[in-house]
Design an enzyme around this catalytic site. Structure first.
Site: not given
Length: 275
Positions: A220, A248, A98
């Protein structure tokens, strides 16, 4: 005693310390180096592993008087470059999740010798929608998020975690993520969220020269598949691994799939991840 920089980021070096290849793990928002436990374990016998906590995360001190410095992701990337210099790292594989993924990419641009390869999990160069680009969030979405964080941080964390984690049949995963988020001071969390959601690093992607693996879960809530495909198109030496995982944080919810994708990219045989 470790240098203050390494102590501040709770840097740990584990695995096969004499291995020729080093993997550096960089976590995303709301988590710490602990999120890599299952994935890292699979490579302990074959690689030297470096784990760290980004500023303001984990058991270390909060951002404090430096909070203004961390209003963009480049500051976090500068920290990663400094850690690499302190450890004399060269030609490492940077593995980021991320926001941590973009931190790795920016660090590789700032100090190309640091990174031989990149593994970017659930990465996004821009979360906010723009003309001709679907990032997944509108201005209204972000305003609502910032307002919720400000009004009732714990309540927001408890609602945000299940959406990000997915896997509603495994509620313990979301509970752990919520607890991890709540361990971060609200002011630090808001600073980091602003750095993430206001960022736009689309123009940086074409400058990357390292072979890059993009790992994307099928489902996601934070990063649409179109973003992964956009990055695949823009990064010169990229490949995309679309894995059978939801949420995610696939390195937490589906570590075996993530390990297999990384191992294929590195062309090594990993240990099995724990059930």
């Amino acid at each position: 005693m470790p240098p203050p920089l390494l102590e501040r980021h709770q840097v740990r070096i584990i695995g096969r310390l004499d291995a020729p290849d080093t993997l550096v793990f960089v976590h995303g928002f709301g988590t710490s180096q602990q999120a890599w436990q299952a994935v890292a374990q699979a490579f302990e016998s074959s690689h030297r592993l470096v784990l760290l906590n980004n500023a303001g995360c984990g058991a270390g001190a909060g951002l404090g008087a430096q909070r203004h410095r961390y209003l963009n992701l480049r500051a976090y990337a500068e920290d990663l470059v400094a850690i690499g210099a302190a450890l004399d790292l060269q030609g490492a594989t940077l593995i980021g999740h991320s926001a941590g993924a973009m931190i790795c990419a920016l660090a590789a641009l700032r100090q190309p010798a640091l990174a031989r390869r990149l593994v970017l999990i659930g990465a996004s160069p821009r979360y906010l929608d723009a003309p001709g680009y679907v990032g997944g969030f509108s201005d209204a979405d972000l305003n609502a998020l910032y307002r919720a964080v400000t009004l009732n941080y714990e309540q927001w964390a408890e609602a945000f975690a299940p959406v990000m984690m997915g896997n509603p049949d495994r509620p313990a995963l979301a509970l752990r993520l919520a607890d991890s988020i709540k361990s971060i001071p609200p002011e630090d969390a808001l600073t980091t969220l602003c750095a993430i959601f206001q960022s736009d690093h689309r123009a940086d992607l074409a400058q990357l020269r390292q072979p890059t693996l993009l790992i994307q879960a099928h489902e996601d809530a934070a990063v649409p598949l179109s973003v992964a495909e956009y990055m695949l198109d823009k990064i010169p030496h990229a490949r995309l691994a679309l894995i059978e995982a939801a949420g995610h944080l696939p390195h937490v919810s589906a570590p075996q799939q993530v390990v297999e994708a990384i191992a294929d990219f590195l062309a090594v045989q990993p240990l099995a991840t724990p059930p």
